[in-house]
Design a protein around this motif. Sequence first.
Motif, PDB file in Angstrom:
ATOM      1  N   ASP A 171       0.844  -1.201   0.000  1.00 24.98           N
ATOM      2  CA  ASP A 171       0.000   0.000   0.000  1.00 24.98           C
ATOM      3  C   ASP A 171       0.874   1.242   0.000  1.00 24.98           C
ATOM      4  OD1 ASP A 171       0.906   0.353   2.612  1.00 24.98           O
ATOM      5  OD2 ASP A 171      -0.950  -0.352   3.535  1.00 24.98           O
ATOM      6  N   LYS A 172       0.272   2.402   0.124  1.00 22.01           N
ATOM      7  CA  LYS A 172       1.005   3.666   0.020  1.00 22.01           C
ATOM      8  C   LYS A 172       2.030   3.854   1.133  1.00 22.01           C
ATOM      9  CE  LYS A 172      -2.618   6.178   2.500  1.00 22.01           C
ATOM     10  NZ  LYS A 172      -3.623   7.279   2.421  1.00 22.01           N
ATOM     11  N   ASN A 173       1.907   3.060   2.204  1.00 21.60           N
ATOM     12  CA  ASN A 173       2.845   3.193   3.336  1.00 21.60           C
ATOM     13  C   ASN A 173       4.071   2.290   3.191  1.00 21.60           C
ATOM     14  OD1 ASN A 173       1.126   5.036   4.784  1.00 21.60           O
ATOM     15  ND2 ASN A 173      -0.172   3.283   5.309  1.00 21.60           N
ATOM     16  N   GLU A 174       4.094   1.476   2.152  1.00 21.51           N
ATOM     17  CA  GLU A 174       5.214   0.550   1.973  1.00 21.51           C
ATOM     18  C   GLU A 174       6.485   1.307   1.585  1.00 21.51           C
ATOM     19  OE1 GLU A 174       7.540  -2.119   2.273  1.00 21.51           O
ATOM     20  OE2 GLU A 174       5.509  -2.972   2.431  1.00 21.51           O
ATOM     21  N   LYS A 175       7.507   1.191   2.441  1.00 21.20           N
ATOM     22  CA  LYS A 175       8.761   1.913   2.203  1.00 21.20           C
ATOM     23  C   LYS A 175       9.796   1.058   1.451  1.00 21.20           C
ATOM     24  CE  LYS A 175       8.506   5.025   6.221  1.00 21.20           C
ATOM     25  NZ  LYS A 175       7.081   5.159   6.080  1.00 21.20           N
ATOM     26  N   ASN A 176       9.552  -0.237   1.347  1.00 27.61           N
ATOM     27  CA  ASN A 176      10.539  -1.132   0.732  1.00 27.61           C
ATOM     28  C   ASN A 176      10.078  -1.696  -0.610  1.00 27.61           C
ATOM     29  OD1 ASN A 176      12.348  -0.977   2.987  1.00 27.61           O
ATOM     30  ND2 ASN A 176      10.953  -2.349   4.092  1.00 27.61           N
ATOM     31  N   LEU A 177       9.208  -0.952  -1.309  1.00 27.47           N
ATOM     32  CA  LEU A 177       8.642  -1.463  -2.549  1.00 27.47           C
ATOM     33  C   LEU A 177       9.721  -1.809  -3.569  1.00 27.47           C
ATOM     34  CD1 LEU A 177       6.355  -2.211  -4.388  1.00 27.47           C
ATOM     35  CD2 LEU A 177       5.997   0.214  -4.904  1.00 27.47           C
ATOM     36  N   ASN A 178      10.682  -0.921  -3.761  1.00 31.52           N
ATOM     37  CA  ASN A 178      11.739  -1.186  -4.741  1.00 31.52           C
ATOM     38  C   ASN A 178      12.519  -2.453  -4.392  1.00 31.52           C
ATOM     39  OD1 ASN A 178      11.218   1.021  -6.417  1.00 31.52           O
ATOM     40  ND2 ASN A 178      12.459   2.390  -5.177  1.00 31.52           N
ATOM     41  N   GLN A 179      12.801  -2.623  -3.097  1.00 28.42           N
ATOM     42  CA  GLN A 179      13.548  -3.800  -2.656  1.00 28.42           C
ATOM     43  C   GLN A 179      12.732  -5.072  -2.862  1.00 28.42           C
ATOM     44  OE1 GLN A 179      14.932  -3.519   1.386  1.00 28.42           O
ATOM     45  NE2 GLN A 179      15.592  -5.667   1.444  1.00 28.42           N
ATOM     46  N   ILE A 180      11.422  -5.009  -2.579  1.00 33.01           N
ATOM     47  CA  ILE A 180      10.554  -6.170  -2.766  1.00 33.01           C
ATOM     48  C   ILE A 180      10.509  -6.564  -4.239  1.00 33.01           C
ATOM     49  CG2 ILE A 180       8.151  -6.958  -2.680  1.00 33.01           C
ATOM     50  CD1 ILE A 180       7.880  -5.276  -0.080  1.00 33.01           C
ATOM     51  N   ILE A 181      10.368  -5.574  -5.108  1.00 33.99           N
ATOM     52  CA  ILE A 181      10.335  -5.850  -6.547  1.00 33.99           C
ATOM     53  C   ILE A 181      11.640  -6.488  -7.001  1.00 33.99           C
ATOM     54  CG2 ILE A 181      10.236  -4.795  -8.845  1.00 33.99           C
ATOM     55  CD1 ILE A 181       8.326  -2.686  -7.661  1.00 33.99           C
ATOM     56  N   GLU A 182      12.749  -5.949  -6.533  1.00 37.28           N
ATOM     57  CA  GLU A 182      14.052  -6.508  -6.918  1.00 37.28           C
ATOM     58  C   GLU A 182      14.216  -7.939  -6.430  1.00 37.28           C
ATOM     59  OE1 GLU A 182      16.918  -3.772  -5.402  1.00 37.28           O
ATOM     60  OE2 GLU A 182      16.262  -2.130  -6.721  1.00 37.28           O
ATOM     61  N   THR A 183      13.771  -8.198  -5.191  1.00 38.20           N
ATOM     62  CA  THR A 183      13.878  -9.549  -4.628  1.00 38.20           C
ATOM     63  C   THR A 183      13.041 -10.541  -5.435  1.00 38.20           C
ATOM     64  OG1 THR A 183      14.246  -8.690  -2.394  1.00 38.20           O
ATOM     65  CG2 THR A 183      13.470 -10.954  -2.570  1.00 38.20           C
ATOM     66  N   LEU A 184      11.834 -10.144  -5.807  1.00 37.66           N
ATOM     67  CA  LEU A 184      10.956 -11.041  -6.551  1.00 37.66           C
ATOM     68  C   LEU A 184      11.448 -11.250  -7.985  1.00 37.66           C
ATOM     69  CD1 LEU A 184       7.409  -9.883  -5.339  1.00 37.66           C
ATOM     70  CD2 LEU A 184       8.576 -12.012  -4.781  1.00 37.66           C
ATOM     71  N   THR A 185      11.932 -10.193  -8.626  1.00 37.34           N
ATOM     72  CA  THR A 185      12.385 -10.340 -10.010  1.00 37.34           C
ATOM     73  C   THR A 185      13.650 -11.183 -10.114  1.00 37.34           C
ATOM     74  OG1 THR A 185      13.470  -8.170  -9.841  1.00 37.34           O
ATOM     75  CG2 THR A 185      11.332  -8.250 -10.933  1.00 37.34           C
ATOM     76  N   GLU A 186      14.418 -11.260  -9.049  1.00 38.45           N
ATOM     77  CA  GLU A 186      15.589 -12.143  -9.051  1.00 38.45           C
ATOM     78  C   GLU A 186      15.177 -13.602  -9.230  1.00 38.45           C
ATOM     79  OE1 GLU A 186      17.727 -11.455  -5.463  1.00 38.45           O
ATOM     80  OE2 GLU A 186      18.575  -9.543  -6.132  1.00 38.45           O
ATOM     81  N   LYS A 187      13.943 -13.923  -8.815  1.00 39.85           N
ATOM     82  CA  LYS A 187      13.448 -15.311  -8.884  1.00 39.85           C
ATOM     83  C   LYS A 187      12.614 -15.571 -10.137  1.00 39.85           C
ATOM     84  CE  LYS A 187      13.406 -15.631  -3.850  1.00 39.85           C
ATOM     85  NZ  LYS A 187      12.584 -15.826  -2.634  1.00 39.85           N
ATOM     86  N   GLY A 188      12.305 -14.499 -10.905  1.00 37.93           N
ATOM     87  CA  GLY A 188      11.529 -14.693 -12.126  1.00 37.93           C
ATOM     88  C   GLY A 188      10.479 -13.628 -12.319  1.00 37.93           C
ATOM     89  N   TYR A 189       9.393 -14.018 -12.975  1.00 37.98           N
ATOM     90  CA  TYR A 189       8.309 -13.076 -13.237  1.00 37.98           C
ATOM     91  C   TYR A 189       7.505 -12.791 -11.970  1.00 37.98           C
ATOM     92  CZ  TYR A 189       8.799 -12.914 -18.315  1.00 37.98           C
ATOM     93  OH  TYR A 189       9.256 -12.687 -19.584  1.00 37.98           O
ATOM     94  N   ILE A 190       6.892 -11.611 -11.974  1.00 37.04           N
ATOM     95  CA  ILE A 190       6.060 -11.170 -10.847  1.00 37.04           C
ATOM     96  C   ILE A 190       4.621 -11.001 -11.333  1.00 37.04           C
ATOM     97  CG2 ILE A 190       5.621  -9.306  -9.192  1.00 37.04           C
ATOM     98  CD1 ILE A 190       8.523  -8.569  -9.306  1.00 37.04           C
TER      99      ILE A 190
END
Length: 349
Positions: free
Chosen positions: A188-207
């Motif tokens: 949600d709008k309060n998530e401060k680690n969005l970029n890190q989460i996206i990077e972590t997930l994309t390392e494993k494949g598609y999101i």
Amino acid sequence: MKICFVVNSVETETAGTTVYLMHEAFKRKHQVYIMGVGDFNYNNNQELTVHCKTLGKNAKSETPKEYINSLKSKKAKSEKISVKDLDVLFIRNNPTEEEAGRTWAEHSGIAFGRLVQQEGVLVLNDAFALSNAFIDKLYFEELPSSIKPASLITRKKEDILQFFEDHKKKMILKPLEGSGGRGVYLIDKNEKNLNQIIETLTEKGYIIAQEFLPAVKDGDVRVLLLNGKVMEKDGHFGIIRRVSGEGEFRSNISQGASPNSTEYTEEMKKIVEITAPKLIRDGLFFVGLDIVKDKLIEINVLSPGGMDSFPYLGLPNFSDQVIEAIERKLEYKKNYGDKISNRELATMD
């Protein structure tokens, strides 16, 4: 009949849906075998055999838990048999539950299942259909958009961020491959680690970025389908509501959700009616649908579970319906031989 169930590993198997089905077949005096995905053998003479375990004809087992414990004990017989001696191979291993270092096992059940199917053995679900739907979240996207939340499958951060903006800064992020609620994030709008989460997930494949459904606060509903129809017995349906624990949005039992009974609503019926024709055409005999209100959020074609929760909710044991359906298929096969394909037979009532 001689029926063999493929699981991740015999040693790690617990008294869940697969064991409930095995125990029902055992009670009906069928010869039941269990094997892990690492127990296939294929030699250069093109003879396909399997290492499996079974209980003797005089063995007794009152409950599914007692049954699987017996299969893990010295009471069980270890056998090496030709797949041609089997009537049915039921592929029930869950690739997403494989431990680290066992990536070889993820596709093995389905890959060998195709070979078994070519030997004339009835394979459930149809092995070629399972190959097609191996990434079940991608298979899910083939269904009509009217019954699904808005979603995006990508590895591009900028597209995910745009999806986030387009959906009022609230979405679900999860890996394309995986289940059991692992690696799933509510953003949600309060998530401060969005970029890190996206990077972590994309390392494993598609999101998958998926529209957030507010109704998820009431949990989701697992609907079990057999031959494209909801299991029904004595006025009860094979469905359970899975309610998340406090502070948790995921409705997976493995993540602490609690199973509850629920009604079979008109909204669920509509989703089943729209989904069933594709499942029937594709040869997907036993399937689990996960529904939030009027939206289908996931489809499980590989190893749907939930039947082990039924006794605690006062629901009938639907295992007998599954085994009876398989018995009927073998009768059709006996009468018609190869005039009916495995795919057609798999979803034939």
